[in-house]
Design an enzyme around this catalytic site. Structure first.
Site, PDB file in Angstrom:
ATOM      1  N   CYS A 235      -0.429   4.131   2.121  1.00  4.12           N
ATOM      2  CA  CYS A 235      -0.217   3.950   3.566  1.00  4.12           C
ATOM      3  C   CYS A 235       1.240   4.196   3.943  1.00  4.12           C
ATOM      4  O   CYS A 235       1.530   4.834   4.946  1.00  4.12           O
ATOM      5  CB  CYS A 235      -0.543   2.519   4.004  1.00  4.12           C
ATOM      6  SG  CYS A 235      -2.030   1.825   3.306  1.00  4.12           S
ATOM      7  N   ASP A 236       2.156   3.645   3.164  1.00  8.97           N
ATOM      8  CA  ASP A 236       3.544   3.552   3.625  1.00  8.97           C
ATOM      9  C   ASP A 236       4.550   4.389   2.838  1.00  8.97           C
ATOM     10  O   ASP A 236       5.709   4.496   3.247  1.00  8.97           O
ATOM     11  CB  ASP A 236       3.987   2.071   3.588  1.00  8.97           C
ATOM     12  CG  ASP A 236       3.157   1.215   4.547  1.00  8.97           C
ATOM     13  OD1 ASP A 236       2.717   1.749   5.581  1.00  8.97           O
ATOM     14  OD2 ASP A 236       2.936   0.032   4.245  1.00  8.97           O
TER      15      ASP A 236
ATOM     16  N   CYS B 109       0.835  -1.203   0.000  1.00 11.45           N
ATOM     17  CA  CYS B 109       0.000   0.000   0.000  1.00 11.45           C
ATOM     18  C   CYS B 109       0.872   1.257   0.000  1.00 11.45           C
ATOM     19  O   CYS B 109       1.387   1.669   1.043  1.00 11.45           O
ATOM     20  CB  CYS B 109      -0.926  -0.015   1.224  1.00 11.45           C
ATOM     21  SG  CYS B 109      -1.994   1.439   1.300  1.00 11.45           S
TER      22      CYS B 109
END
Ligand code: NDP
Length: 317
Positions: free
Chosen positions: A139-140, A136
Site C-alpha cells: 500500500c505505502d 502494508c
C-alpha cells in the site's frame, strides 16, 4: 420458528463488507450491515490508495470507504454503527448479538470482519502511524521511493515486503529479533541475495524517532550485546503478522490454526449453511482491497443463491 430480522446480515465494513452489501442490496435483499469498531476497516489507516483499479489519480483510503458506504446505502443497505459481540450458529435462523444487548436473527450472514496487522505496541510507533509507520508495504511503499526504510519481522511477509520495497527504495534495513529467519528458505535467499537489503540480526526496536515531518529514524538494540544504535530511515514497516478478527466465531465456525475462517475452495461457504466468509478474515495470502472486494461480491452471490434455493424448497413443500 422465529421470524428473521434480516435476510442478509453483513458483519464488517471494509471493502469486502461494503461490496457484499452493494450486490445484496441490488438483488433486493435489503442487507443490514454492522460496521464493527473500526468503521471502514483497515483502509481508514492508509492515506492514498493507488492500486485500486478505476482511480487513475489514486484515492484517499478513508474517502474510498465513505464512497463505498454511500454506494451500499444508495441501493438500500441499512448501515448500523454497531459491534457484533457474539453469534450462535448452532440453529436456524442464525443468531447475532450486537453491542452485547440487541439480539437479531438472520437468514444468512456474510462475515467480513477482516484481519488486523500486529504492531509492536510501543508508543512512538502509534505516534507516527500514517506519518511513516505502516503495516502494508504494497500500500505505502511507493511513497518512500529513493529513501531508506526499515522492516520489522522475519517471516514470509517480512521477506516478501523487504524484497518488494528493495525495488523502490534506496535501502531496506530488515530488523530480525533472532539470529535466524522464520521465512521459507527460498524467500530468505532472495532477501540475502538482494544487495540493498541489510539484515540486522538479534535486533529489536527500541523506539521510532521522528519530528513534525514524520519518521526520521529508528533506535534499535542488539539483544545479545545490549548495544544501541540509530538507523536513519523515513519509512518504518511492520511485518510481524496479522490476526484475523474471528474471536467471536470460535466454537461456531471451522477455522485454521491461525484463526482464519475456512471456506469451501472457490466459494465463500463456511461449514455452516447460510454463513459466508469474505475478505481478509478468510484470506491470509492476498489481503488486498481489490481481492477483498471481489470476494465480497462472491459472498453476496453465494448468499443470494442460498436464499433462493431455500425459498424454492419452502414453496415446493
Ligand atoms: P509469521 O507469523 O509467519 O511471522 C511473524 C514474524 O514476525 C516472525 O518471524 C516473528 O519472529 C516476528 N515477530 C513477531 N512479533 C515480533 C515482535 N514483537 N518483534 C519482532 N519480531 C516479531 O507472519 P507472516 O505475516 O510473515 O506470515 C503469516 C502466514 O502467511 C505464514 O504462514 C506465511 O508463510 C504466509 N505468507 C506467505 C507468503 C507467500 O508465500 N508468498 C507471503 C506472506 C505470508 P520469530 O520468528 O522470532 O517468532
Amino acid at each position: 420458528m422465529s421470524k428473521a430480522n434480516a435476510k442478509v446480515l453483513i458483519i464488517g465494513s471494509g471493502p469486502a463488507g461494503y461490496t457484499a452489501a452493494i450486490y445484496a442490496a441490488r438483488a433486493g435483499l435489503k442487507p443490514i450491515l454492522f460496521t464493527g469498531g473500526q468503521p471502514g476497516g483497515q483502509l481508514t489507516t492508509t492515506n492514498d490508495v493507488e492500486n485500486f483499479p478505476g482511480y487513475p489519480d489514486g484515492i484517499n483510503g478513508p474517502q474510498m470507504m465513505i464512497d463505498l458506504q454511500k454506494q451500499a446505502e444508495r441501493f438500500g443497505t441499512l448501515v448500523n454503527f454497531g459491534l457484533v459481540t457474539s453469534v450462535d450458529f448452532s440453529s436456524y435462523p442464525l443468531k447475532v448479538t450486537v453491542d452485547e444487548k440487541t439480539e437479531m436473527t438472520a437468514e444468512s450472514v456474510i462475515i467480513a470482519t477482516g484481519a488486523s496487522a500486529k504492531y509492536l505496541g510501543i508508543p512512538s510507533e502509534e505516534k507516527f502511524a500514517n506519518k511513516g509507520v505502516s503495516a502494508c508495504a504494497v500500500c505505502d511503499g511507493y511513497f518512500y521511493r529513493g529513501k531508506e526504510v526499515a522492516v520489522v519481522g522475519a517471516g514470509d511477509s517480512a521477506a516478501e515486503e523487504s524484497t518488494y520495497l528493495s525495488k523502490l527504495v534506496s535501502k531496506v534495513h530488515l530488523i530480525v529479533r533472532r539470529e535466524e529467519m522464520r521465512a521459507s528458505k527460498i524467500m530468505q535467499q532472495r532477501v540475502l541475495n538482494t544487495p540493498n537489503i541489510e539484515v540486522h540480526w538479534n535486533t529489536e526496536t527500541d523506539e521510532v524517532l521522528g519530528d513534525d515531518s514524520g519518521v526520521t529514524g529508528v533506535r534499535v538494540v542488539n539483544n545479545k550485546t545490549g548495544e544501541k544504535k540509530v538507523i536513519p530511515i523515513q519509512g518504518f514497516f511492520l511485518a510481524i503478522g496479522h490476526k484475523p478478527n474471528t474471536d467471536i466465531f470460535r466454537g461456531n465456525l471451522e477455522m485454521d490454526d491461525a484463526g482464519y475462517l475456512k471456506v469451501v475452495p472457490g466459494t465463500t461457504k463456511t461449514n455452516v449453511e447460510g454463513v459466508f466468509a469474505v475478505g481478509d478474515v478468510a484470506d491470509k495470502t492476498y489481503r488486498q482491497a481489490i481481492t477483498a472486494a471481489g470476494s465480497g461480491c462472491m459472498g453476496a452471490l453465494d448468499a443470494e443463491k442460498f436464499l433462493a434455493v431455500k425459498e424454492h424448497a419452502l414453496v415446493t413443500h
